[in-house]
Motif scaffolding. Sequence first.
Motif, PDB file in Angstrom:
ATOM      1  N   GLN A  92     -23.708  27.749 -18.017  1.00 17.03           N
ATOM      2  CA  GLN A  92     -24.147  28.488 -16.983  1.00 17.03           C
ATOM      3  C   GLN A  92     -25.025  29.842 -17.226  1.00 17.03           C
ATOM      4  O   GLN A  92     -25.340  30.587 -16.509  1.00 17.03           O
ATOM      5  N   VAL A  93     -24.879  30.092 -18.674  1.00 19.53           N
ATOM      6  CA  VAL A  93     -25.773  31.406 -19.108  1.00 19.53           C
ATOM      7  C   VAL A  93     -27.419  30.761 -19.318  1.00 19.53           C
ATOM      8  O   VAL A  93     -28.439  31.561 -19.334  1.00 19.53           O
ATOM      9  N   THR A  94     -27.579  29.690 -20.283  1.00 17.01           N
ATOM     10  CA  THR A  94     -28.487  29.103 -20.680  1.00 17.01           C
ATOM     11  C   THR A  94     -28.785  27.614 -21.048  1.00 17.01           C
ATOM     12  O   THR A  94     -27.980  27.047 -20.979  1.00 17.01           O
ATOM     13  N   ASN A  95     -29.920  27.199 -21.145  1.00 15.73           N
ATOM     14  CA  ASN A  95     -29.939  25.954 -21.765  1.00 15.73           C
ATOM     15  C   ASN A  95     -30.711  25.494 -23.049  1.00 15.73           C
ATOM     16  O   ASN A  95     -31.063  24.685 -23.453  1.00 15.73           O
ATOM     17  N   ASP A  96     -30.652  26.875 -23.642  1.00 19.64           N
ATOM     18  CA  ASP A  96     -31.089  27.029 -24.938  1.00 19.64           C
ATOM     19  C   ASP A  96     -30.131  27.778 -26.031  1.00 19.64           C
ATOM     20  O   ASP A  96     -30.326  29.189 -26.159  1.00 19.64           O
ATOM     21  N   SER A  97     -29.151  27.221 -26.365  1.00 16.35           N
ATOM     22  CA  SER A  97     -28.192  27.701 -27.028  1.00 16.35           C
ATOM     23  C   SER A  97     -28.755  28.510 -28.468  1.00 16.35           C
ATOM     24  O   SER A  97     -28.154  29.350 -28.907  1.00 16.35           O
ATOM     25  N   ALA A  98     -29.662  27.853 -29.134  1.00 17.10           N
ATOM     26  CA  ALA A  98     -30.317  28.558 -30.196  1.00 17.10           C
ATOM     27  C   ALA A  98     -30.894  29.764 -30.059  1.00 17.10           C
ATOM     28  O   ALA A  98     -30.800  30.745 -30.665  1.00 17.10           O
ATOM     29  N   LYS A  99     -31.666  30.062 -28.963  1.00 18.07           N
ATOM     30  CA  LYS A  99     -32.385  31.150 -28.536  1.00 18.07           C
ATOM     31  C   LYS A  99     -31.198  32.155 -28.123  1.00 18.07           C
ATOM     32  O   LYS A  99     -31.244  33.282 -28.676  1.00 18.07           O
ATOM     33  N   LEU A 100     -30.055  31.752 -27.495  1.00 20.79           N
ATOM     34  CA  LEU A 100     -28.918  32.698 -27.102  1.00 20.79           C
ATOM     35  C   LEU A 100     -28.187  33.120 -28.530  1.00 20.79           C
ATOM     36  O   LEU A 100     -27.881  34.304 -28.713  1.00 20.79           O
ATOM     37  N   ALA A 101     -28.037  32.233 -29.398  1.00 25.90           N
ATOM     38  CA  ALA A 101     -27.272  32.708 -30.717  1.00 25.90           C
ATOM     39  C   ALA A 101     -28.002  33.429 -31.473  1.00 25.90           C
ATOM     40  O   ALA A 101     -27.467  34.491 -31.965  1.00 25.90           O
ATOM     41  N   LYS A 102     -29.271  33.155 -31.314  1.00 23.35           N
ATOM     42  CA  LYS A 102     -30.322  34.189 -32.047  1.00 23.35           C
ATOM     43  C   LYS A 102     -30.378  35.756 -31.482  1.00 23.35           C
ATOM     44  O   LYS A 102     -30.193  36.708 -32.319  1.00 23.35           O
ATOM     45  N   PHE A 103     -30.340  35.835 -30.159  1.00 26.01           N
ATOM     46  CA  PHE A 103     -30.174  37.032 -29.455  1.00 26.01           C
ATOM     47  C   PHE A 103     -29.031  37.760 -29.919  1.00 26.01           C
ATOM     48  O   PHE A 103     -28.894  38.751 -30.009  1.00 26.01           O
ATOM     49  N   ILE A 104     -27.917  36.765 -29.764  1.00 28.09           N
ATOM     50  CA  ILE A 104     -26.596  37.503 -29.998  1.00 28.09           C
ATOM     51  C   ILE A 104     -26.553  38.095 -31.372  1.00 28.09           C
ATOM     52  O   ILE A 104     -25.810  39.305 -31.553  1.00 28.09           O
ATOM     53  N   ARG A 105     -26.838  37.378 -32.359  1.00 31.53           N
ATOM     54  CA  ARG A 105     -27.066  37.837 -33.826  1.00 31.53           C
ATOM     55  C   ARG A 105     -27.579  39.228 -33.827  1.00 31.53           C
ATOM     56  O   ARG A 105     -27.292  40.226 -34.376  1.00 31.53           O
ATOM     57  N   LYS A 106     -28.800  39.241 -33.095  1.00 27.04           N
ATOM     58  CA  LYS A 106     -29.760  40.502 -33.367  1.00 27.04           C
ATOM     59  C   LYS A 106     -29.154  41.614 -32.454  1.00 27.04           C
ATOM     60  O   LYS A 106     -29.223  42.552 -32.901  1.00 27.04           O
TER      61      LYS A 106
END
Length: 389
Positions: free
Chosen positions: A328-342
């Motif tokens: 419900q937040v994204t269809n690109d978990s890699a992009k989300l994981a990278k964002f959360i780490r940053k």
Amino acid sequence: MSDFDQIINRTKTNSIKWHVAKNELPMWIADMDFKTSPAIVQALQEKVRDGIFGYEEIPPAYFNAVANWYERVHGFRPDPAWMTFATGVVPALSSAVRRLTAVGDNVLVQAPVYNIFYNSIVNNGRHVVSSDLLYDENKHVYHVDWDDLEAKLSDPLTNMMILCNPHNPIGLIWSRETLTRLAQLCQQYHVKIFSDEIHGDLTFNQTGYTPMFSLPAELIQNLVAAVSPSKTFNVAAMHAATVLVPNKNLRAQINRGLNSEELAEPNLVAIPGTIAAYEKGLPWLQELKEYLVENRELVRNFISQEVGPRIALVEGQATYLIWIDVSQVTNDSAKLAKFIRKETGLILSAGSFYGGNGNHFLRMNVACPKERLQDGLQRLKKGLTAWQA
């Protein structure tokens, strides 16, 4: 009583997990932030005090310890004659792929699944074929697509299936009925099964899991299974696993592969560490599982109360790895994981690594002290809030 609340600084211990920048919090790789069972530590200390570290062979006591553990903990005693030592589950898997299939063959997996499986297949010149697990978005559970599975097993080029039992990353415990049906299909289409059972001790239901090698004898003549204390007791660097092959001829092939590739020789801690784990580690494991149940509930309550319907947990009952639905937040978990780490320093595994519908998921390791877990959850909330701002 073990102190699972103890915060241990692992940043200068050659830890892969903790090779991170200042203020980063790793909750990705399947490595617990707990000291292992005191019984294992004692056994290794006694080994080091010997002061002689020459070549070693595997004694009968090692295989008896494995057999006794599975009888006591899982209700089935495998025959020690089935067993061979290996330096790890993944090395044994890669060796089996090379030994039991040919270049260009298909090896079947059920995605989303442990990403290293793909490496063992592709790096050896075989083709990955996935019968993706079907996901119920309303109930947040997975199940087998039996029609698709049978179609892909029936392909003459599909000669091996890799089973994850219990399943990583979704935490699913396969029922005996499911395993039986799967075994029957593989038998029907002459497909060998490699069953990775490294997470089998880390279950949180009432009945535990079903070892694949506990099925009726006629259904396991094409089976290679691998077990290890590695995940159970957080001893990955001990490099010890046991491969179980009920069929004598198949076992000879596996043994030849492991020995010719020098994957069946123990290091100085593999034998005493494994024996101590299986003979004396059960009380520690029971305490660990109680703590992990509390951590899993903490995550569930936090997501329900603090994050709301934006994300959801998959209903898994095994492993200390939480599979989080972020569709419900994204269809690109890699992009989300990278964002959360940053944004927050929290390091999670992107579900895209695992194939299938993993683009809609994140994987979180909750095997850590509660203080650290709460920190991670706050960072997750902060990252999701910033993502949606």
